[in-house]
Design a protein around this motif. Structure first.
Motif, PDB file in Angstrom:
ATOM      1  N   UNK A  56     -43.943  16.308  -3.083  1.00 40.29           N
ATOM      2  CA  UNK A  56     -43.114  16.447  -1.890  1.00 40.29           C
ATOM      3  C   UNK A  56     -42.681  17.899  -1.732  1.00 40.29           C
ATOM      4  N   UNK A  57     -42.758  18.386  -0.495  1.00 46.26           N
ATOM      5  CA  UNK A  57     -42.351  19.738  -0.147  1.00 46.26           C
ATOM      6  C   UNK A  57     -41.098  19.678   0.713  1.00 46.26           C
ATOM      7  N   UNK A  58     -40.508  20.826   0.995  1.00 50.11           N
ATOM      8  CA  UNK A  58     -39.412  20.845   1.967  1.00 50.11           C
ATOM      9  C   UNK A  58     -39.905  20.176   3.240  1.00 50.11           C
ATOM     10  N   UNK A  97     -35.066  31.164   1.948  1.00 51.22           N
ATOM     11  CA  UNK A  97     -34.207  30.478   0.982  1.00 51.22           C
ATOM     12  C   UNK A  97     -34.593  29.011   0.806  1.00 51.22           C
ATOM     13  N   UNK A  98     -35.466  28.504   1.679  1.00 50.84           N
ATOM     14  CA  UNK A  98     -35.793  27.075   1.681  1.00 50.84           C
ATOM     15  C   UNK A  98     -36.812  26.749   0.599  1.00 50.84           C
ATOM     16  N   UNK A  99     -36.509  25.721  -0.204  1.00 49.70           N
ATOM     17  CA  UNK A  99     -37.443  25.133  -1.160  1.00 49.70           C
ATOM     18  C   UNK A  99     -37.360  23.620  -1.019  1.00 49.70           C
ATOM     19  N   UNK A 100     -38.239  22.910  -1.702  1.00 45.69           N
ATOM     20  CA  UNK A 100     -38.301  21.468  -1.579  1.00 45.69           C
ATOM     21  C   UNK A 100     -37.787  20.741  -2.794  1.00 45.69           C
ATOM     22  N   UNK A 101     -37.891  19.417  -2.780  1.00 44.66           N
ATOM     23  CA  UNK A 101     -37.462  18.615  -3.931  1.00 44.66           C
ATOM     24  C   UNK A 101     -38.318  18.942  -5.153  1.00 44.66           C
ATOM     25  N   UNK A 102     -37.664  19.030  -6.301  1.00 43.76           N
ATOM     26  CA  UNK A 102     -38.366  19.340  -7.532  1.00 43.76           C
ATOM     27  C   UNK A 102     -38.557  20.809  -7.796  1.00 43.76           C
ATOM     28  N   UNK A 103     -38.342  21.656  -6.786  1.00 42.96           N
ATOM     29  CA  UNK A 103     -38.500  23.089  -6.976  1.00 42.96           C
ATOM     30  C   UNK A 103     -37.297  23.669  -7.733  1.00 42.96           C
ATOM     31  N   UNK A 104     -37.490  24.879  -8.229  1.00 44.06           N
ATOM     32  CA  UNK A 104     -36.434  25.530  -8.996  1.00 44.06           C
ATOM     33  C   UNK A 104     -35.437  26.228  -8.087  1.00 44.06           C
ATOM     34  N   UNK A 175     -35.442  14.627   0.323  1.00 36.35           N
ATOM     35  CA  UNK A 175     -36.874  14.618   0.037  1.00 36.35           C
ATOM     36  C   UNK A 175     -37.748  14.393   1.270  1.00 36.35           C
ATOM     37  N   UNK A 176     -37.132  13.950   2.369  1.00 37.66           N
ATOM     38  CA  UNK A 176     -37.827  13.698   3.621  1.00 37.66           C
ATOM     39  C   UNK A 176     -36.817  13.736   4.743  1.00 37.66           C
ATOM     40  N   UNK A 177     -37.275  13.583   5.972  1.00 33.91           N
ATOM     41  CA  UNK A 177     -36.384  13.486   7.132  1.00 33.91           C
ATOM     42  C   UNK A 177     -36.312  12.026   7.540  1.00 33.91           C
TER      43      UNK A 177
END
Length: 280
Positions: A56-58, A97-104, A175-177
């Motif tokens: 999953x990504x942003x 500044x945007x990252x997704x779930x699981x990112x650091x 994690x999603x919209x």
């Protein structure tokens, strides 16, 4: 409906997430869409991926801007020794500044006090300006979970918030919209933040000083909102510092859970977790 953006060994794609709680025939899967549902009409491709097998990504490609709102919960303003502003206190977080779930979440070298702030985020679905509160629902695509990460020491020292809230990785989304929720449905949701499993924030969106329609009306009075723009609606009390090696999770009732780990290794993050389309 849950709209996710994900990677499965190739270019990022969008899809509709089906969970067991939905009662459908394909729980734990993502039905792939033809394009970006915020930007264009889309169709199902007929392809289906296992949710556990994709990354999953942003969920938003932040082409334009993220608008944050400070001190929109009275108890949070009080815990930091601040008054509640008479009009919404807004600021920008850059798309980098945007990252997704699981990112650091990466500590910038200049900071020694990076804090979590769990928030409900509003995703804008159409170009709009000077939106009256009564029509705010018409411009909302959906909602996601956000962490308005803040370098508290830089916030205190700089006198403005560009570094403190705008550093790389300081806006996890996911994690999603979720879409097709009414403003009444999101007006009283639980927001819970845990750090390494320990509960740190436990609030409700009903405690917002300025409602979502009021925020959209105010922000759109001075800037044009574009499809994919994100509004962070403020955080309840209980914010606190995170240290490298820790994990922070934000759960918003009916929306989802966003989990990220904290690191001080910026080089490792840049090589392994940067979303290739985050700045497109």
């Amino acid at each position: 409906m849950r709209i996710a953006r994900f990677a499965a060994g190739g270019d990022p794609q969008f899809g509709i997430v089906e969970l067991a709680e939905d009662g459908g025939r394909h729980p734990g899967t993502v039905s792939v869409l033809t394009g970006d549902p915020i930007a264009m009409p889309v169709q199902l491709t007929g392809e289906r991926q296992e949710l556990a097998a994709v990354r999953l990504l942003a969920p938003v490609i932040p082409r334009s801007k993220v608008v944050g709102v400070g001190r929109n919960y009275a108890a949070h303003a009080a815990e930091l020794g601040n008054e509640v502003p008479t009009t919404p206190l807004t600021f920008y977080k850059p798309n980098t500044s945007v990252v997704g779930p699981g990112d650091a979440i990466v500590y910038p070298r200049a900071s020694h006090e990076v804090s979590f702030e769990g928030e409900l985020a509003v995703v804008i679905g159409r170009i709009c300006k000077e939106v009256p509160e009564s029509r705010a629902a018409e411009v909302i695509f959906g909602y996601t979970v956000a962490n308005d990460v803040t370098a508290r020491d830089l916030q205190k020292s700089d006198g403005q918030w560009a570094r403190a809230k705008g550093s790389d990785t300081f806006c996890p989304l996911g994690p999603w919209i979720t879409t097709h929720q009414s403003l009444d449905e999101v007006a009283d949701l639980s927001i819970r933040t845990t750090l390494d499993g320990d509960l740190r924030q436990d609030g409700r969106t009903s405690a917002m000083v300025n409602s979502i329609p009021a925020l959209i009306a105010y922000i759109s009075s001075y800037t044009t909102l574009l499809p994919g723009d994100v509004i962070l609606t403020g955080t309840p009390e209980g914010v606190g510092a995170m240290l490298p090696g820790q994990q922070v999770s934000i759960e918003i009732e009916g929306i989802g859970t966003l989990t990220n780990h904290v690191t001080s290794d910026a080089d490792d993050h840049a090589d392994s977790t940067r979303d290739p389309e985050a700045t497109s």
